[in-house]
Design an enzyme around this catalytic site. Structure first.
Site, PDB file in Angstrom:
ATOM      1  N   ARG A 148      92.181  70.326  61.339  1.00 23.57           N
ATOM      2  CA  ARG A 148      91.867  68.951  60.958  1.00 23.57           C
ATOM      3  C   ARG A 148      91.040  68.895  59.679  1.00 23.57           C
ATOM      4  NH1 ARG A 148      89.088  65.214  65.481  1.00 23.57           N
ATOM      5  NH2 ARG A 148      87.573  66.858  65.260  1.00 23.57           N
ATOM      6  N   TYR A 149      90.227  69.925  59.452  1.00 29.19           N
ATOM      7  CA  TYR A 149      89.370  69.991  58.268  1.00 29.19           C
ATOM      8  C   TYR A 149      89.874  71.137  57.390  1.00 29.19           C
ATOM      9  CZ  TYR A 149      86.209  67.546  61.486  1.00 29.19           C
ATOM     10  OH  TYR A 149      85.661  66.673  62.387  1.00 29.19           O
ATOM     11  N   ARG A 152      88.078  74.800  58.292  1.00 25.71           N
ATOM     12  CA  ARG A 152      87.830  75.310  59.636  1.00 25.71           C
ATOM     13  C   ARG A 152      88.916  74.862  60.606  1.00 25.71           C
ATOM     14  NH1 ARG A 152      84.655  71.441  57.790  1.00 25.71           N
ATOM     15  NH2 ARG A 152      83.893  69.759  59.118  1.00 25.71           N
ATOM     16  N   CYS A 161      88.672  75.989  82.956  1.00 27.55           N
ATOM     17  CA  CYS A 161      87.210  75.843  82.904  1.00 27.55           C
ATOM     18  C   CYS A 161      86.657  76.227  84.268  1.00 27.55           C
ATOM     19  CB  CYS A 161      86.817  74.396  82.618  1.00 27.55           C
ATOM     20  SG  CYS A 161      87.392  73.834  81.017  1.00 27.55           S
ATOM     21  N   CYS A 165      84.896  68.768  84.006  1.00 31.64           N
ATOM     22  CA  CYS A 165      84.018  67.612  83.800  1.00 31.64           C
ATOM     23  C   CYS A 165      84.890  66.368  83.836  1.00 31.64           C
ATOM     24  CB  CYS A 165      83.325  67.705  82.445  1.00 31.64           C
ATOM     25  SG  CYS A 165      82.609  69.324  82.138  1.00 31.64           S
ATOM     26  N   CYS A 168      86.128  64.746  80.516  1.00 33.95           N
ATOM     27  CA  CYS A 168      86.651  65.670  79.505  1.00 33.95           C
ATOM     28  C   CYS A 168      87.603  64.986  78.509  1.00 33.95           C
ATOM     29  CB  CYS A 168      87.387  66.802  80.202  1.00 33.95           C
ATOM     30  SG  CYS A 168      88.046  67.996  79.026  1.00 33.95           S
ATOM     31  N   ARG A 170      89.629  66.569  76.630  1.00 31.20           N
ATOM     32  CA  ARG A 170      90.932  67.270  76.677  1.00 31.20           C
ATOM     33  C   ARG A 170      91.522  67.277  78.073  1.00 31.20           C
ATOM     34  NH1 ARG A 170      88.578  71.599  73.270  1.00 31.20           N
ATOM     35  NH2 ARG A 170      88.536  70.493  71.289  1.00 31.20           N
ATOM     36  N   ASP A 329      84.093  60.069  74.146  1.00 36.08           N
ATOM     37  CA  ASP A 329      85.398  59.740  73.550  1.00 36.08           C
ATOM     38  C   ASP A 329      86.194  58.789  74.444  1.00 36.08           C
ATOM     39  OD1 ASP A 329      84.989  61.370  71.306  1.00 36.08           O
ATOM     40  OD2 ASP A 329      85.625  63.142  72.421  1.00 36.08           O
ATOM     41  N   ASP A 366      82.951  60.881  67.357  1.00 40.15           N
ATOM     42  CA  ASP A 366      84.125  61.602  66.867  1.00 40.15           C
ATOM     43  C   ASP A 366      85.205  60.528  66.701  1.00 40.15           C
ATOM     44  OD1 ASP A 366      85.368  63.912  66.040  1.00 40.15           O
ATOM     45  OD2 ASP A 366      84.815  65.037  67.840  1.00 40.15           O
ATOM     46  N   LYS A 373      83.765  63.831  62.854  1.00 43.35           N
ATOM     47  CA  LYS A 373      82.475  63.362  63.370  1.00 43.35           C
ATOM     48  C   LYS A 373      81.779  62.457  62.357  1.00 43.35           C
ATOM     49  CE  LYS A 373      81.901  67.578  65.960  1.00 43.35           C
ATOM     50  NZ  LYS A 373      83.088  68.220  65.360  1.00 43.35           N
TER      51      LYS A 373
HETATM   52  S1  SF4 Z   1      84.365  69.098  78.822  1.00 39.82           S
HETATM   53 FE1  SF4 Z   1      86.477  69.658  79.323  1.00 39.82          FE
HETATM   54  S2  SF4 Z   1      86.854  71.566  78.213  1.00 39.82           S
HETATM   55 FE2  SF4 Z   1      84.625  71.245  78.285  1.00 39.82          FE
HETATM   56  S3  SF4 Z   1      83.937  72.381  80.098  1.00 39.82           S
HETATM   57 FE3  SF4 Z   1      84.270  70.263  80.712  1.00 39.82          FE
HETATM   58  S4  SF4 Z   1      86.377  70.227  81.479  1.00 39.82           S
HETATM   59 FE4  SF4 Z   1      86.151  72.090  80.291  1.00 39.82          FE
END
Ligand code: SF4
Length: 427
Positions: A148-149, A152, A161, A165, A168, A170, A329, A366, A373
């Site tokens: 994207r940049y 990097r 994971c 979370c 998340c 993603r 997000d 973001d 960001k």
């Molecule tokens: S935010 Fe998403 S990618 Fe990061 S640790 Fe939690 S579940 Fe995994």
């Protein structure tokens, strides 16, 4: 494979310490107060040996993934029961026994619990939410790579994971197959990077890169390090928080070989900073790895200035530099976690000037769709005028700063000395 003897047994938590870690940093009773909770080890794991408990592979193998397991350790609310029922096909449920042992079994507002246990609100979608809020898929030239940049890239090495979370970003990817990048895709990534010599920084993320075995992480790091234009390697991880047993002497010895290497650790709440986490971050810091934190601003979890202040202070004590606070997000089903941007700015207002500069992270949004960001902070500029700027400090006191209104140019004299001639300019 890493030998079993290297599974963090150099400094295991003894029985009493393990019991103690359960009542560190409970949900606060009031502004800035921390009252000890009295949880004990859930019966499910009372027979588990110290050796097993401190073995990260045991922790991973025994993650809680079902309603039946969860109801054995916490008193689930109807919102959680419904959330668990509907989580299939949205975002997997998985919690390490270690992280689950930090949950308050009787308080549904426990910040550990809120982050890991699905709730019914997840099925309520807001019209602003997006499957891919950061537009990563549109910036992916080869599978697993986000570019994207200009200088990097982001390399997604696994979709697994230790704990998923609920907020998340993603969630469209993580936990779906719990697989890592294939060798074929990794070779494609290397080929792409070889032909993009402006890229000087690679961030390994996922999922969680530190869930890969040491040998696989090392293969990835060493092959990236072999590219002469890659100056910096970074790892984004939550493992030191949700599975601190993974941070072993063997892992740190391997990582040290690939300096400059930096690690960003995802922390959310001071309750996450236990003796195990202190040990894990201490070992990484002793390995010379600069550690920074990344924290998502979460409603009802860390959206109070006193909680965020406690978190950043605890982070500095374990040698983790508070790095970013992210505005949550626009991921699908996460509106109940989002605060207003004003809340984030108010937290920054209570940090900047009120505590050590090293403790003050950058608050960013973001930009949806892939704009990168964007930093936000309280407005400290009261007014700008000709040749001066009026500013306020953290206490609200107002100060005037005069802008430079001369330029200096030097003219050599025949003696060889130089004389400075000031010249008025319009500021
Ligand atoms: S935010 Fe998403 S990618 Fe990061 S640790 Fe939690 S579940 Fe995994």
């Amino acid at each position: 494979m890493e030998p079993a003897s290297d599974s963090n047994l150099s400094s295991p938590l003894r029985g009493t310490e393990r019991a103690l870690q359960l009542h560190l940093f409970p949900v606060s009773a009031g502004q800035g107060e921390e009252e000890e909770t009295k949880e004990t080890m859930p019966p499910l794991w009372r027979g588990v040996s110290e050796r097993e408990w401190n073995d990260w592979r045991w922790q991973l193998r025994h993650r809680i993934t079902t309603f039946e397991q969860l109801k054995g350790i916490i008193d689930l609310t109807s919102e959680e029961i419904e959330g668990i029922k509907h989580s299939k096909g949205r975002l997997a449920l998985a919690v390490t026994p270690y992280f689950a042992s930090l949950m308050d079994p009787s308080n549904p507002n426990c910040p550990i619990r809120r982050q890991a246990i699905p709730r019914i609100e997840e099925i309520r979608l807001s019209k602003n939410e997006m499957v891919d809020p950061l537009g990563e898929d549109n910036h992916s030239p080869v599978p697993g790579l986000v570019h994207r940049y200009p200088d990097r890239v982001l390399l997604l090495v696994t979709d697994q994971c230790a704990v998923y979370c609920r907020y998340c970003t993603r969630r469209r990817l993580v936990g779906s197959s719990e697989r890592s990048i294939t060798q074929g895709n990794f070779e494609e990534v290397l080929k792409y990077l070889k032909s993009h010599r402006k890229v000087r920084d690679v961030l390994l993320s996922g999922g969680d890169p530190l869930l890969l075995e040491n040998e696989r992480v090392e293969e990835i790091l060493s092959r990236l390090r072999a590219l002469p234009h890659i100056e910096l390697l970074r790892i984004g991880t939550r493992v030191p928080v949700t599975l601190p047993q993974r941070i072993t002497g063997g892992l740190v010895r391997m990582l040290k070989k690939y300096h400059p290497l930096m690690i960003s650790i995802h922390f959310s709440h001071p309750k996450e900073i236990t003796d195990q986490v202190r040990r894990a971050c201490g070992e990484l810091a002793d390995g010379g790895i600069p550690l920074g934190s990344q924290t998502v601003l979460l409603k009802g979890i860390n959206d109070k200035p006193y909680i965020m202040k406690k978190l950043v202070h605890e982070l500095l004590k374990i040698r983790v530099r508070p790095y970013y606070i992210y505005q949550c997000d626009l991921a699908m089903g996460t509106e109940h976690f989002r605060t207003s941007v004003a809340t984030g700015i108010q937290i920054m207002e209570k940090l900047r000037g009120h505590t050590t500069g090293y403790a003050v992270p950058t608050y960013v949004v973001d930009a949806p769709g892939g704009g990168g960001k964007i930093p936000l902070q309280p407005d400290y500029v009261v007014s700008k005028g000709r040749g001066k700027i009026v500013l306020r400090n953290y206490e609200g006191k107002v100060f005037e700063y005069s802008e430079p209104n001369i330029i200096e140019f030097k003219k050599a004299r025949p003696t060889g000395e130089e004389k400075v001639f000031p010249k008025k300019v319009i500021a």
